[in-house]
Design an enzyme around this catalytic site. Structure first.
Site, PDB file in Angstrom:
ATOM      1  N   ASP A   1       0.862  -1.173   0.000  1.00  0.00           N
ATOM      2  CA  ASP A   1       0.000   0.000   0.000  1.00  0.00           C
ATOM      3  C   ASP A   1       0.902   1.229   0.000  1.00  0.00           C
ATOM      4  OD1 ASP A   1      -1.709   2.109   0.469  1.00  0.00           O
ATOM      5  OD2 ASP A   1      -2.597   1.275   2.280  1.00  0.00           O
ATOM      6  N   VAL A   2       0.971   1.944  -1.122  1.00  0.00           N
ATOM      7  CA  VAL A   2       1.917   3.051  -1.233  1.00  0.00           C
ATOM      8  C   VAL A   2       1.425   4.319  -0.544  1.00  0.00           C
ATOM      9  CG1 VAL A   2       3.036   2.192  -3.321  1.00  0.00           C
ATOM     10  CG2 VAL A   2       1.017   3.662  -3.518  1.00  0.00           C
TER      11      VAL A   2
ATOM     12  N   TYR B   1      -8.454  15.130  -8.566  1.00  0.00           N
ATOM     13  CA  TYR B   1      -7.486  14.437  -9.422  1.00  0.00           C
ATOM     14  C   TYR B   1      -6.636  15.438 -10.193  1.00  0.00           C
ATOM     15  CZ  TYR B   1      -5.807  11.124 -13.005  1.00  0.00           C
ATOM     16  OH  TYR B   1      -5.028  10.373 -13.843  1.00  0.00           O
TER      17      TYR B   1
ATOM     18  N   LYS C   1      -2.588  15.807  -9.728  1.00  0.00           N
ATOM     19  CA  LYS C   1      -1.666  15.605 -10.842  1.00  0.00           C
ATOM     20  C   LYS C   1      -0.868  16.872 -11.145  1.00  0.00           C
ATOM     21  CE  LYS C   1      -2.485  11.273 -11.696  1.00  0.00           C
ATOM     22  NZ  LYS C   1      -1.441  10.256 -11.422  1.00  0.00           N
TER      23      LYS C   1
ATOM     24  N   THR D   1      -5.755   1.632 -22.149  1.00  0.00           N
ATOM     25  CA  THR D   1      -5.354   0.552 -21.255  1.00  0.00           C
ATOM     26  C   THR D   1      -6.431  -0.522 -21.260  1.00  0.00           C
ATOM     27  OG1 THR D   1      -6.438   1.540 -19.340  1.00  0.00           O
ATOM     28  CG2 THR D   1      -4.166   2.222 -19.788  1.00  0.00           C
TER      29      THR D   1
END
Length: 254
Positions: free
Chosen positions: A67-68, A160, A164, A195
């Site tokens: 879990d970063v 978001y 970013k 993706t």
């Protein structure tokens, strides 16, 4: 034809967000250049599949479920990578997401915090864990993952976009601060990348419509982004730091 970077052979990389999409393709591309890669994510089965694919083609890779957003988990990851592979030369902090549209009046404070934690704080914590070993060795390439949504307003939610955009400044600030120590920091800002997830959620008619909005007339691929990451990881880009590279088919011009 893909580029070749012989100087990468024998180096060690950590790629977060490596279980799928851009992160997975970057891990595969690094391994194809002879880099030993630790692929990091939360989906154990998906990570195992990426590692198996790399090993099947003769590459070296290990998987770590981490879990970063947890600084203690990242400290453990650093110790494991150092013991299993060695000191890290390349850090690709690509974990993140949570960009789906939410009208700003409906964006709750809880959601704001969660998105910033996933997209911005996670990158800081990842760099915080691995930067000391790079500074000790006076070498290293750190690559951050921003987005076109951090370069100009988009349909993505406000949190978001702000996260970013913050990654761009995180990269620029760090690059200025630690450049004299031999560690480079650059940022990639992709636009519309096809993706597995976007392909499943975007009908072909919509894909064509979005592609038409880019000067190059197509959607980007995970390989487009991975090739940019290889360039930034390699000594070919040794005089480049503090940049944000828009992998956007010409759509971002600022």
């Amino acid at each position: 034809m893909k580029s070749s970077y012989p100087d990468l052979d024998g180096r060690i990389a950590v790629v977060t967000g490596g279980s799928r999409g851009i992160g997975a393709q970057t891990a595969r591309s690094l391994a194809a250049q002879g880099v030993a890669v630790c692929v990091v994510g939360r989906d154990r089965d998906a990570l195992a599949a990426v590692v198996a694919g790399i090993r099947a083609t003769g590459g070296t890779a290990v998987a770590e479920v981490t879990d970063v957003t947890d600084e203690h988990a990242l400290e453990h990851l650093r110790a494991v990578v150092a013991a299993d592979l060695g000191p890290v030369d390349i850090l690709a902090a690509f974990a993140g997401g949570e960009g789906y549209p939410v009208p700003s009046p409906q964006l709750t404070p809880q959601r704001w915090r969660a998105v910033l934690e996933a997209d911005l704080t996670s990158a800081f914590l990842t760099v915080h864990a691995f930067l000391p070993m790079m500074l000790d060795r006076c070498r290293g390439s750190i690559i951050l993952m921003s987005s076109a949504s951090g370069r100009q307003p988009s349909r993505a939610n406000l949190a978001y976009g702000a996260a970013k955009a913050g990654l761009t400044m995180l990269g620029r600030h760090l690059a200025t601060e630690i450049g004299s120590a031999g560690v480079r920091v650059n940022t990639i800002a992709p636009s519309s990348i096809l993706t597995e997830k976007s392909a499943a959620n975007m009908p072909e008619a919509v894909q064509r419509q979005v592609a038409a909005g880019h000067p190059l007339g197509r959607l980007g691929t995970t390989g487009d982004v991975a090739q940019t990451a290889l360039f930034l990881a390699s000594d070919v880009s040794s005089y480049l730091t503090g940049l944000t590279i828009d992998v956007a088919g010409g759509r971002i011009t600022n």
